[in-house]
Design an enzyme around this catalytic site. Structure first.
Site, PDB file in Angstrom:
ATOM      1  N   TRP A 182       0.865  -1.291  -0.199  1.00 46.93           N
ATOM      2  CA  TRP A 182       0.089   0.150  -0.006  1.00 46.93           C
ATOM      3  C   TRP A 182       0.559   1.122   0.059  1.00 46.93           C
ATOM      4  O   TRP A 182       0.442   2.373  -0.896  1.00 46.93           O
ATOM      5  CB  TRP A 182      -0.898   0.127   1.239  1.00 46.93           C
ATOM      6  N   ASP A 199      -1.409   6.501   6.634  1.00 44.74           N
ATOM      7  CA  ASP A 199      -2.476   5.642   6.235  1.00 44.74           C
ATOM      8  C   ASP A 199      -2.830   4.508   7.380  1.00 44.74           C
ATOM      9  O   ASP A 199      -2.064   3.572   7.555  1.00 44.74           O
ATOM     10  CB  ASP A 199      -1.975   4.681   4.907  1.00 44.74           C
ATOM     11  N   LYS A 255     -11.558  -2.405   6.564  1.00 43.96           N
ATOM     12  CA  LYS A 255     -10.602  -2.988   7.436  1.00 43.96           C
ATOM     13  C   LYS A 255     -11.133  -3.156   8.961  1.00 43.96           C
ATOM     14  O   LYS A 255     -10.731  -4.284   9.508  1.00 43.96           O
ATOM     15  CB  LYS A 255      -9.371  -2.419   7.327  1.00 43.96           C
TER      16      LYS A 255
HETATM   17  C1  LIG Z   1      -6.772  -2.154   1.800  1.00 47.15           C
HETATM   18  C2  LIG Z   1      -5.774  -1.025   2.263  1.00 47.15           C
HETATM   19  C3  LIG Z   1      -5.939   0.125   1.419  1.00 47.15           C
HETATM   20  C4  LIG Z   1      -6.849   0.196   0.041  1.00 47.15           C
HETATM   21  O1  LIG Z   1      -7.972   0.525   0.332  1.00 47.15           O
HETATM   22  P1  LIG Z   1      -8.987   0.633  -0.546  1.00 47.15           P
HETATM   23  O2  LIG Z   1     -10.199   1.235   0.177  1.00 47.15           O
HETATM   24  O3  LIG Z   1      -9.335  -0.401  -1.147  1.00 47.15           O
HETATM   25  O4  LIG Z   1      -8.624   1.631  -1.621  1.00 47.15           O
HETATM   26  C5  LIG Z   1      -4.871   1.198   1.382  1.00 47.15           C
HETATM   27  N1  LIG Z   1      -4.069   0.741   2.719  1.00 47.15           N
HETATM   28  C6  LIG Z   1      -4.021   0.127   3.493  1.00 47.15           C
HETATM   29  C7  LIG Z   1      -3.180  -0.168   4.521  1.00 47.15           C
HETATM   30  C8  LIG Z   1      -4.933  -1.268   3.284  1.00 47.15           C
HETATM   31  O5  LIG Z   1      -4.995  -2.241   4.028  1.00 47.15           O
END
Ligand SMILES: *Cc1c(COP(=O)(O)O)cnc(C)c1O
Length: 355
Positions: free
Chosen positions: A100, A167, A191
């Site tokens: 990511w 993030d 998540k």
């Molecule tokens: C799953 C994930 C993403 C991507 O998320 P989307 O909502 O599918 O764009 C980005 N960063 C992390 C750490 C993730 O686990």
């Protein structure tokens, strides 16, 4: 009976939240209408959006501190782009700790110079780089707190004077941090917070408005702040379910409470991985994620047997990410300790029958 859901994402949600969400689909607030067929500008829904935004700040301890909470579209993936669009003036510093982060770096490169201050790509992202230097003249520093795919987690964030962007998609609301150190936090809901379809962004307003480029309305944080996250039709159902999950967490005792549970769950599983000769962890011990534990069998010929056993025990979602293989047990907030015990029992049964 409900399965023991170790899915990496979309994730397990609290049963009572799913019940309330189902009720709201049929009859929301006893208005004799469904949540998803009323105006997002109705009093009933505006109250949901306001509550979701205030709960997010409350759980993070960021109320009245110059932060705004937004629920946007486009997933965490769109934030890779929006962060750079809104904040990258000349150059930005990024820590590359996984799939990511790598994608975030790729998006940022279109807007200016990107300094990769550290990377663990050479070792399959199996550790968190440390001791790196963040240039003092960077517009911001971006990192990924929990690496969902590899199973690592930043335990200590670097001290820096430049804005700290993170993030937190896969560990938002899972552990106590000094959230005031962060200037922008984003997290895809699916998540650890709700269903797919909305992204939480918590941004300190003072970092905005410093780039000169024209920012399209939909991609500008300022647009969404001005419109109270209602510039266009928000993802009403994901926002509602995220709100319910945050309320559930608050009622339990907030992040402080859930961190204790998450620590127990992770300890239970990692202790077994380290003790049981049939299993081995994949990443550096000191960087292990409390959310996503990645591990392998020491003897691959046991794979069929082990897979049959955990499936029979009612476990779902244990396969590793397709880029890593092996196993990944995602232990998000709503996963009960008992589910981890069921997995550990299966691991011990395998050991007893094969040694
Ligand atoms: C799953 C994930 C993403 C991507 O998320 P989307 O909502 O599918 O764009 C980005 N960063 C992390 C750490 C993730 O686990």
């Amino acid at each position: 009976m409900k399965k023991h859901n170790f899915s990496a994402g979309p994730c397990i949600l609290p049963q009572e939240v799913l019940q309330k969400a189902s009720d709201a689909i049929l009859n929301f607030n006893n208005d004799d209408l469904s949540l998803i067929e009323i105006s997002h500008r109705s009093k009933s829904f505006v109250a949901v959006m306001d509550k979701a935004r205030s709960l997010a700040l409350e759980l993070l301890g960021l109320e009245n501190k110059g932060y705004k909470a937004l629920f946007l579209h486009g997933g965490a993936s769109l934030e890779f782009l929006m962060v750079a669009y809104n904040l990258l003036h000349k150059k930005a510093a990024y820590l590359n700790t996984g799939t990511w982060s790598d994608k975030a770096i790729k998006e940022a490169k279109a807007f200016g110079e990107v300094i990769e201050v550290g990377s663990s790509k050479d070792k399959g992202y199996a550790y968190i780089p440390k001791g790196f230097t963040i240039p003092a003249d960077a517009d911001y520093f971006h990192c990924t707190s929990n690496n969902t795919v590899a199973g690592t987690q930043i335990k200590e964030f670097p001290k820096t004077d430049v804005p700290l962007i993170c993030d937190m998609s896969s560990d938002i609301f899972s552990r106590q941090l000094d959230f005031e150190k962060f200037d922008l936090i984003y997290a895809g809901a699916q998540k650890n917070m709700g269903p797919a379809g909305t992204t939480l962004v918590v941004v300190k307003e003072e970092i905005l408005g410093k780039v000169e480029r024209h920012i399209p309305s939909m991609l500008s944080y300022q647009t969404h702040i001005e419109k109270d996250s209602m510039f266009n039709t928000p993802a009403v159902f994901p926002v509602y379910v995220s709100m319910l999950t945050m309320q559930w967490l608050k009622d339990l005792g907030g992040i402080q409470f859930i961190e204790e549970v998450n620590t127990k769950k992770a300890a239970l599983l990692y202790d077994e991985i380290d003790r049981n000769p049939l299993f081995k962890g994949i990443v550096a011990k000191e960087d292990r994620s409390t959310m996503n534990a990645t591990f392998n069998l020491t003897d691959d010929s046991l794979k069929k047997t082990f897979d049959k056993m955990w499936t029979a025990a009612g476990i779902n979602g244990l396969n590793g990410h397709r880029s890593v293989g092996g196993y990944r047990a995602s232990m998000y907030n709503a996963l009960p300790l008992y589910s981890v015990q069921v997995l550990v029992d299966v691991m011990q049964t395998l050991e007893k029958s094969h040694l």
